[in-house]
Design a protein around this motif. Structure first.
Motif, mmCIF file in Angstrom:
data_model
loop_
_atom_site.group_PDB
_atom_site.id
_atom_site.type_symbol
_atom_site.label_atom_id
_atom_site.label_comp_id
_atom_site.label_asym_id
_atom_site.label_seq_id
_atom_site.Cartn_x
_atom_site.Cartn_y
_atom_site.Cartn_z
ATOM 1 N N UNK B 92 0.795 -1.226 0.000
ATOM 2 C CA UNK B 92 0.000 0.000 0.000
ATOM 3 C C UNK B 92 0.828 1.277 0.000
ATOM 4 N N UNK B 93 1.589 1.549 1.102
ATOM 5 C CA UNK B 93 2.374 2.795 1.137
ATOM 6 C C UNK B 93 3.442 2.856 0.056
ATOM 7 N N UNK B 94 4.006 1.697 -0.303
ATOM 8 C CA UNK B 94 5.037 1.685 -1.349
ATOM 9 C C UNK B 94 4.466 2.139 -2.677
ATOM 10 N N UNK B 95 3.282 1.603 -2.996
ATOM 11 C CA UNK B 95 2.641 1.993 -4.258
ATOM 12 C C UNK B 95 2.381 3.488 -4.261
ATOM 13 N N UNK B 96 1.883 4.008 -3.108
ATOM 14 C CA UNK B 96 1.581 5.425 -3.026
ATOM 15 C C UNK B 96 2.852 6.247 -3.295
ATOM 16 N N UNK B 97 3.954 5.877 -2.622
ATOM 17 C CA UNK B 97 5.205 6.630 -2.786
ATOM 18 C C UNK B 97 5.704 6.594 -4.225
ATOM 19 N N UNK B 98 5.671 5.405 -4.837
ATOM 20 C CA UNK B 98 6.146 5.299 -6.220
ATOM 21 C C UNK B 98 5.262 6.094 -7.159
ATOM 22 N N UNK B 99 3.953 6.067 -6.859
ATOM 23 C CA UNK B 99 3.004 6.793 -7.695
ATOM 24 C C UNK B 99 3.287 8.288 -7.646
ATOM 25 N N UNK B 100 3.574 8.803 -6.438
ATOM 26 C CA UNK B 100 3.920 10.218 -6.282
ATOM 27 C C UNK B 100 5.134 10.540 -7.142
ATOM 28 N N UNK B 101 6.156 9.682 -7.024
ATOM 29 C CA UNK B 101 7.401 9.891 -7.767
ATOM 30 C C UNK B 101 7.145 9.892 -9.276
ATOM 31 N N UNK B 102 6.451 8.838 -9.740
ATOM 32 C CA UNK B 102 6.260 8.680 -11.181
ATOM 33 C C UNK B 102 5.367 9.784 -11.741
ATOM 34 N N UNK B 103 4.275 10.116 -11.021
ATOM 35 C CA UNK B 103 3.365 11.105 -11.617
ATOM 36 C C UNK B 103 4.001 12.491 -11.613
ATOM 37 N N UNK B 104 4.790 12.798 -10.572
ATOM 38 C CA UNK B 104 5.492 14.077 -10.593
ATOM 39 C C UNK B 104 6.413 14.150 -11.804
ATOM 40 N N UNK B 106 6.141 12.511 -14.598
ATOM 41 C CA UNK B 106 5.374 12.557 -15.845
ATOM 42 C C UNK B 106 4.810 13.966 -16.074
ATOM 43 N N UNK B 107 4.264 14.581 -14.994
ATOM 44 C CA UNK B 107 3.665 15.901 -15.168
ATOM 45 C C UNK B 107 4.703 16.965 -15.508
ATOM 46 N N UNK B 108 5.905 16.802 -14.955
ATOM 47 C CA UNK B 108 6.960 17.743 -15.323
ATOM 48 C C UNK B 108 7.493 17.413 -16.709
ATOM 49 N N UNK B 109 7.657 16.115 -16.972
ATOM 50 C CA UNK B 109 8.338 15.674 -18.183
ATOM 51 C C UNK B 109 7.569 15.914 -19.463
ATOM 52 N N UNK B 110 6.264 15.596 -19.470
ATOM 53 C CA UNK B 110 5.519 15.660 -20.733
ATOM 54 C C UNK B 110 5.485 17.066 -21.336
ATOM 55 N N UNK B 111 5.108 18.120 -20.553
ATOM 56 C CA UNK B 111 5.103 19.454 -21.190
ATOM 57 C C UNK B 111 6.485 19.876 -21.706
ATOM 58 N N UNK B 188 14.456 10.919 -12.836
ATOM 59 C CA UNK B 188 13.574 10.140 -13.710
ATOM 60 C C UNK B 188 13.060 11.005 -14.855
ATOM 61 N N UNK B 189 12.641 12.237 -14.518
ATOM 62 C CA UNK B 189 12.058 13.111 -15.541
ATOM 63 C C UNK B 189 13.058 13.404 -16.659
ATOM 64 N N UNK B 190 14.340 13.514 -16.299
ATOM 65 C CA UNK B 190 15.359 13.840 -17.294
ATOM 66 C C UNK B 190 15.382 12.804 -18.424
ATOM 67 N N UNK B 191 15.462 11.537 -18.037
ATOM 68 C CA UNK B 191 15.546 10.482 -19.045
ATOM 69 C C UNK B 191 14.257 10.396 -19.847
ATOM 70 N N UNK B 192 13.121 10.466 -19.119
ATOM 71 C CA UNK B 192 11.844 10.339 -19.791
ATOM 72 C C UNK B 192 11.630 11.483 -20.783
ATOM 73 N N UNK B 193 11.954 12.707 -20.331
ATOM 74 C CA UNK B 193 11.783 13.866 -21.192
ATOM 75 C C UNK B 193 12.614 13.731 -22.456
ATOM 76 N N UNK B 194 13.857 13.274 -22.286
ATOM 77 C CA UNK B 194 14.737 13.154 -23.445
ATOM 78 C C UNK B 194 14.164 12.170 -24.465
ATOM 79 N N UNK B 195 13.704 11.010 -23.963
ATOM 80 C CA UNK B 195 13.119 10.015 -24.875
ATOM 81 C C UNK B 195 11.941 10.608 -25.641
#
Lengths: 297, 318
Positions: B92-104, B106-111, B188-195
């Motif tokens: 439960x808490x692990x998923x929440x933490x990873x979700x926070x990390x990943x969605x942050x 993604x939201x920074x990376x995509x724009x 994480x955002x750096x690599x994702x944004x570049x791709x």
């Protein structure tokens, strides 16, 4: 006699074609940089055991964490080992394992993909479902399972990486086969009564070879990334083997005092990965294949 | 259209079913089992038998698979080995933490990726393109653990701006997590944004070369109007699928990044559970990560379908 001549001429043209491709690759700045880095790393991997100034596993407590000096160019690590020696040796395992791994991936992925594309139907459906399933398991989880199951020796890592990174090639090979399968020369080969094997070997492979080779070159850089991530996490080659991933992971804890022990392997690994990537990109461009719209799966 | 959606969802379930079999077989053939690991040297005789009975390991493998799968569908993954806690509570808490990390990320990376991709495509081979493309190649190809280590070295150790590793408990509140999360998100955002920027770039370039854009130019449509009205809608649509695949592929990178920053998310749990031979947790993680991958892809497919009227009447062959 006449056939012999034709054969020789074809062989010559293959060499000529290869050098032509290399010249095209080197004519762009990014391709030239990539090729030079890659060639440098390959030469280094061959000669590094002979030019290494120190013993890579010689531990000396009196020399712990020394800053770079005339004697130890890149300083020493937490066990007093020479960082320069370990850095120039650190790419050998990674290069060897991932090179042969990519060859295996190319072979089985390419052949299975061509086969599926050719036969189609039920077999194709089942195989592609299984490939999809393997694609949806994150690579890191799968690789960790494989190495904790079979160990981390070279004989295990090469086929394991080769198997796991080949599944993406299946898709590319299958798609490329689909592109040529409806062409007239395949239909006429079928009409002439050629066997499936003969059609694959003489008609399809020459036409899908470029796409598969480019994909294999890209896989090589991803495989290197995967392999060094495993080493970094402590699931790759075992100490005291000099390996960049392992060196970074070891030196990381002390990098506030001894940044040189972490910078040197970082430069080694990053330059090799960038070199392979630029070379693969240039290779794709020289063959006229656009793979920039594909995701890394 | 409806048929197509149902078919895609069904295919997703079939994929998950095969994944569950693969991981079950994979963990089944690992040397030793839950009980021998747990009991270590006392793994013989009475105690071993009792442990097998307790964990239900004394029934044949296929029966165990069926009961495990039936429970897993209801969200019950059994008990983890090391903590003797229900896996559900560990996750439960692990998923929440990873979700926070990943969605942050993604939201920074995509724009940023969209803007960079469009700029590099419109000024193709000019200075902005060459500069940005060079940086993206570096950001894209360098392994996550290297960029993360460099970020820690430069930002946390040399400049001392932010904490280098995360030393908070697993179930900390979001506000306390925030300063700790910046560096992992950037990594994480750096690599994702570049791709993604690279894919957007080539997609835009392809559309710019198409006939209807040439036609618009010939017709005398103003440049920026042409870009926004004709080029971007057509270029960004095919990018959706590729972006989804990239996000899914980065699940592996998230694991490594979490380990580097000691971040209490799913990724570190993967490493911990494999090191501890905590097989029930490994199985649960494999299914969860695969479900994330499958649903991201499904979502992207559906989004493409909905946004592209041409595809509604077409059968897509995948």
């Amino acid at each position: 006699m006449k056939l012999d001549n034709i054969y020789k001429e074809e062989k010559k043209s293959a060499v000529a074609k290869l050098s032509e491709i290399i010249i095209t690759m080197a004519s762009r700045p990014s391709g030239l940089i990539g090729l030079s880095i890659l060639v440098f790393h390959i030469i280094l991997a061959f000669i590094s055991p002979y030019i290494a100034p120190h013993d890579f596993k010689a531990i000396d407590p009196t020399l712990m964490l020394q800053a770079p000096s005339a004697e130890y160019w890149f300083g020493t690590d937490d066990l007093g080992r020479d960082v320069f020696t370990r850095t120039i040796l650190g790419g050998r395992t990674a290069l060897t394992i991932t090179f042969f791994g990519s060859l295996i991936a190319l072979l089985w992925g390419g052949l299975l993909g061509i086969f599926c594309g050719l036969v189609g139907g039920k077999i194709d459906d089942v195989v592609m479902r299984i490939v999809d399933a393997f694609l949806s398991i994150p690579w890191i989880l799968a690789m960790l399972l494989i190495v904790s199951l079979l160990g981390t020796s070279t004989e295990v890592l090469i086929p394991a990486l080769g198997f796991f990174y080949g599944k993406g090639i299946v898709r590319v090979a299958r798609a490329a086969t689909h592109d040529v399968i409806a062409k007239d020369f395949i239909v006429s080969a079928k009409a002439r009564g050629h066997s499936n094997f003969s059609i694959i070997w003489n008609e399809i492979i020459p036409n899908v070879r470029d796409a598969i080779l480019v994909e294999g070159a890209m896989r090589w850089s991803w495989m290197l990334l995967g392999f060094s991530s495993l080493s970094f996490l402590g699931f790759g080659v075992s100490p005291p083997t000099p390996d960049w991933g392992l060196m970074i992971s070891n030196a990381r804890g002390l990098m506030s005092f001894a940044y040189w022990a972490v910078i040197a392997p970082i430069v080694g690994l990053s330059s090799l990965i960038i070199g392979i990537n630029l070379t693969a990109d240039a290779f794709a461009k020289a063959l006229g294949i656009d793979r920039s719209t594909k995701a890394p799966v | 259209m409806l048929f197509l959606i149902i078919k895609r969802i069904l295919l997703g379930f079939i994929t998950l079913f095969i994944v569950s079999i693969i991981t079950f077989v994979g963990t089944e053939v690992l040397p030793g089992d839950a009980c021998t690991t747990y009991l270590e040297r006392q793994a013989f005789g009475e105690q071993l038998e009792a442990c097998y009975r307790r964990l239900g390991l004394n029934v044949p493998a296929y029966e165990r698979y069926v009961s495990w799968a039936l429970n897993a569908i209801q969200g019950d993954f059994g008990y983890s080995l090391s903590g003797e806690m229900p896996i559900k509570e560990v996750l439960g808490p692990r998923i929440k933490n990873s979700l926070v990390l990943a969605s942050a990320a993604i939201f920074i990376g995509i724009p940023i990726a969209l803007i960079l991709g469009i700029i590099t495509a419109l000024w193709r081979d000019k200075l902005p393109d060459v500069a940005i493309s060079t940086v993206t190649i570096f950001a894209m190809t360098i392994p996550e653990f290297i960029s993360a280590t460099l970020l820690i070295l430069i930002i946390a150790i040399w400049l001392e701006w932010l904490p280098g590793i995360v030393i908070v408990p697993t179930d900390v509140s979001f506000l306390e997590l925030l300063p700790n999360i910046i560096l992992p998100v950037v990594a994480i955002a750096m690599i994702m944004t570049a791709h993604m920027a690279r894919m957007v770039r080539s997609s835009v370039i392809q559309v710019m070369a198409s006939e209807y854009v040439q036609m618009a130019i010939l017709k005398g449509v103003p440049y920026w109007k042409m870009v926004f009205k004709h080029v971007l809608p057509n270029a960004l649509l095919p990018a959706i699928n590729v972006v989804a695949l990239t996000i899914a592929w980065l699940l592996g990178g998230v694991v490594v990044t979490e380990v580097v920053f000691n971040y209490p998310g799913l990724g570190r749990l993967v490493i911990e559970s494999i090191s501890n031979r905590d097989l029930p947790t490994v199985q649960a993680l494999a299914i969860i990560l695969a479900s994330i991958y499958v649903s991201i892809n499904l979502l992207a497919d559906l989004l493409t379908l909905m946004l592209n009227p041409r595809l509604k009447t077409l059968q897509i062959r995948k």
